[in-house]
Design an enzyme around this catalytic site. Structure first.
Site, PDB file in Angstrom:
ATOM      1  N   CYS A 136      54.302 125.101  40.602  1.00  0.00           N
ATOM      2  CA  CYS A 136      53.364 125.904  40.310  1.00  0.00           C
ATOM      3  C   CYS A 136      52.104 126.305  41.603  1.00  0.00           C
ATOM      4  CB  CYS A 136      52.930 125.666  38.952  1.00  0.00           C
ATOM      5  SG  CYS A 136      52.202 124.203  38.632  1.00  0.00           S
ATOM      6  N   GLU A 146      55.001 135.734  43.288  1.00  0.00           N
ATOM      7  CA  GLU A 146      55.280 134.312  43.493  1.00  0.00           C
ATOM      8  C   GLU A 146      56.878 134.020  43.824  1.00  0.00           C
ATOM      9  OE1 GLU A 146      55.829 132.034  39.709  1.00  0.00           O
ATOM     10  OE2 GLU A 146      54.563 130.318  40.574  1.00  0.00           O
ATOM     11  N   GLU A 166      50.736 127.285  30.618  1.00  0.00           N
ATOM     12  CA  GLU A 166      50.825 126.911  32.101  1.00  0.00           C
ATOM     13  C   GLU A 166      51.566 127.663  32.664  1.00  0.00           C
ATOM     14  OE1 GLU A 166      48.352 125.134  33.369  1.00  0.00           O
ATOM     15  OE2 GLU A 166      47.524 123.756  31.837  1.00  0.00           O
ATOM     16  N   THR A 175      57.526 134.905  30.734  1.00  0.00           N
ATOM     17  CA  THR A 175      58.017 134.140  29.256  1.00  0.00           C
ATOM     18  C   THR A 175      56.594 133.800  28.728  1.00  0.00           C
ATOM     19  OG1 THR A 175      59.789 133.149  30.485  1.00  0.00           O
ATOM     20  CG2 THR A 175      59.290 132.376  28.294  1.00  0.00           C
ATOM     21  N   GLY A 176      55.635 133.491  29.349  1.00  0.00           N
ATOM     22  CA  GLY A 176      54.517 133.064  28.594  1.00  0.00           C
ATOM     23  C   GLY A 176      53.849 134.085  27.826  1.00  0.00           C
ATOM     24  N   GLY A 178      55.853 127.648  32.238  1.00  0.00           N
ATOM     25  CA  GLY A 178      56.881 128.341  32.693  1.00  0.00           C
ATOM     26  C   GLY A 178      56.210 129.602  33.379  1.00  0.00           C
ATOM     27  N   SER A 179      57.174 130.522  33.326  1.00  0.00           N
ATOM     28  CA  SER A 179      56.791 131.736  34.064  1.00  0.00           C
ATOM     29  C   SER A 179      55.770 132.658  33.183  1.00  0.00           C
ATOM     30  CB  SER A 179      58.070 132.894  34.313  1.00  0.00           C
ATOM     31  OG  SER A 179      58.596 132.941  33.193  1.00  0.00           O
ATOM     32  N   LYS A 223      61.498 120.887  23.776  1.00  0.00           N
ATOM     33  CA  LYS A 223      62.827 121.687  24.224  1.00  0.00           C
ATOM     34  C   LYS A 223      62.688 122.054  25.883  1.00  0.00           C
ATOM     35  CE  LYS A 223      63.223 125.993  25.137  1.00  0.00           C
ATOM     36  NZ  LYS A 223      64.242 125.636  26.434  1.00  0.00           N
TER      37      LYS A 223
END
Ligand code: NAD
Length: 469
Positions: free
Chosen positions: A276, A372, A242, A224-225, A220-221, A169
């Site tokens: 990243c 970040e 990651e 969200t992780g 992702g961020s 996705k």
């Protein structure tokens, strides 16, 4: 807007239940309609991957790896087309888009070379103990918008070589190159082995909590992780996360200021800072601080900001409106409290353009230093003492990457050893290769991608412990 895109479900390229627009961040024009999957299509994709798993996992590693290699070859043959599509959806200059396509090819080819083998723990007088590795089942790949294809390859390669099947996705703002890759996957792989669905952020939670999905490979961020980790807990799913970073570049006193500025500029501004492991804060020794600032500000002023599809452009737009707004807020705050030496404000034109910006004289606790930014805005800070700068670099919830720069390589390595991140590069940056593991510590991630470690993340170890009767 002529090209059409389809989901990939059970070997078939199919329309979505609905659709949404994909925008070119360089001009905010609609470039394509993206098919949007509904819950029934997500279920069909998971069911197809589950049904394909027994036959796929029964093939030999060599057979599966050969097909992964073929996918890479097919992509290579269409590299220019993919690079142009990537620039139009992601914004990065065409040469950088080309680099991402080539990186995707090399990553897939790298995994096609890797094999999982049994590890013998004991083999004495008939007593055999070995660790055997088996695939997990259906794996989900959830990817972000900064490197949509290469970050998929980091998951697809090891997933397929080790015998798993996949539902991928992409991020809603950069789904197109993934869907084009789906055409290659449909052609090369048996039905159901790889499936692609698209959403507008609704389907990720359904994948990460799905009882028939054994593992989620997520990039992702950090925010969200954490949600992925929480929703995976219900089924004790394997996760590889990651996540975000706030990487420091440390420029030691024996580093030539001009060279340091070139290296740090490139590490901070490539892909408009949306990497990243981009340099997100630079610490420069006081003896070369002023010269460094002069050089890096000149590089920022010389940048050609514009549509990545145009020749000569060195820095494209920020990828989406949300990120543009986020970077703009950090920038406005930094401009109030620090000294802007180049750039300083978003461009007043269509597209999400922020010129490369260098900010000095910020407090260590300024949001641009602590958070970040994920955009082309770099804070530069001064240091005089090695222990102090190492403590400042490590004072972060993140721990993804970092760089140390200095003529005395051994001294630079000694500093690198004390930086608490997954990777520290010395006198180079962004050297990410298929056979070198990549991971974040602290809130930058969990588990590994790439390398043997990244391959093994798509397997389950079990012990066989046998004695003769
Ligand atoms: P994001 O977290 O917003 O989205 C990433 C993906 O997660 C998208 O596909 C999104 O649709 C999906 N998603 C959204 N909500 C979800 C949920 N509740 N459950 C499951 N999936 C969900 O990240 P982004 O803004 O697309 O990417 C930027 C971030 O990614 C930055 O923080 C960057 O540092 C990080 N990143 C990390 C690495 C790494 O290797 N560590 C690499 C690239 C980017």
């Amino acid at each position: 807007m002529t090209a059409s895109f389809n989901l990939l479900i059970d070997g078939r390229l199919v329309a979505g239940a609905d659709h949404f627009d994909v925008i070119n961040p360089a001009n905010e024009q609609v470039i394509a309609r993206c098919p949007k999957a509904d819950v029934a299509q997500l279920e069909a994709a998971v069911a197809a991957a589950k049904a394909a798993f027994p036959a796929w996992s029964a093939r030999t590693q060599d057979e599966r790896a050969a097909l992964v290699d073929t996918i890479a070859d097919r992509l290579l043959a269409r590299a220019d087309e993919f690079a142009r599509l990537l620039t139009s959806e992601q914004g990065k200059p065409l040469d950088q888009a080309h680099n991402e396509i080539m990186g995707t090819v090399f990553t897939l080819k790298g995994f096609a070379q890797m094999r999982v083998t049994d590890k013998v723990l004991t083999d004495e007088a008939g007593h055999q103990v070995f660790e055997h590795r088996t695939p997990l089942g259906v794996c989900a790949a959830i990817t972000p918008w900064n490197f949509p294809l290469i970050l998929l390859a980091n998951k697809l390669g090891p997933c397929l070589v080790t015998g798993n099947t996949m539902v991928a996705k992409p991020a809603p703002t950069t789904p197109l190159t993934t869907l084009r890759l789906g055409e290659i996957l449909a052609d090369v792989l048996p039905a159901g082995v790889a499936n692609i669905i698209c959403d507008q952020n609704e389907l990720g939670p359904l994948l990460s909590s799905h009882p028939d999905i054994a593992k989620v490979g997520f990039t992702g961020s950090t925010a969200t992780g954490k949600k992925v980790m929480a929703s995976a807990a219900g089924t004790v799913k394997r996760v590889t996360l990651e996540l975000g970073g706030n990487d420091a570049a440390i420029v030691l006193d024996d580093m030539p200021a001009k060279l340091a500025a070139q290296k740090v500029y490139q590490g901070a501004m490539t892909n408009a800072g949306q990497i990243c492991v981009a340099v997100k804060r630079a610490y420069v020794h006081e003896s070369i601080y002023d010269a460094f600032l002069e050089e890096i500000a000149a590089l920022a002023r010389d940048a050609v900001v514009g549509d990545g599809a145009e020749q000569g452009v060195t820095i494209g737009p920020v990828q989406n409106r949300m990120q543009f707004d986020k970077v703009s807020v950090l920038l406005a705050d930094a401009a109030r409290t620090g000294t802007v030496l180049a750039g300083g404000a978003p461009l007043d034109r269509p597209g999400y353009f922020i010129p490369p910006t260098i900010v000095a004289d910020l407090d260590e606790n300024a949001p641009l230093v602590r958070e970040e930014q994920f955009g082309p805005v770099l804070p530069v800070l001064k240091f005089s003492d090695i222990d102090d700068v190492i403590a400042r670099a490590n004072d972060s919830d993140y721990g993804l990457g970092g760089t140390v720069w200095g003529k005395d390589t051994d001294r630079a390595i000694a500093v690198a050893r004390r930086i608490n991140t997954g990777t520290v590069w010395v006198n180079q940056h962004l050297a990410i290769e298929a056979d070198i593991p990549f991971r974040g510590v602290k809130q930058s991630g969990l588990g590994s991608e790439l390398g043997e470690a990244g391959l093994l993340e798509y397997t389950q170890a079990h012990i066989v412990n046998a004695v003769p009767l």
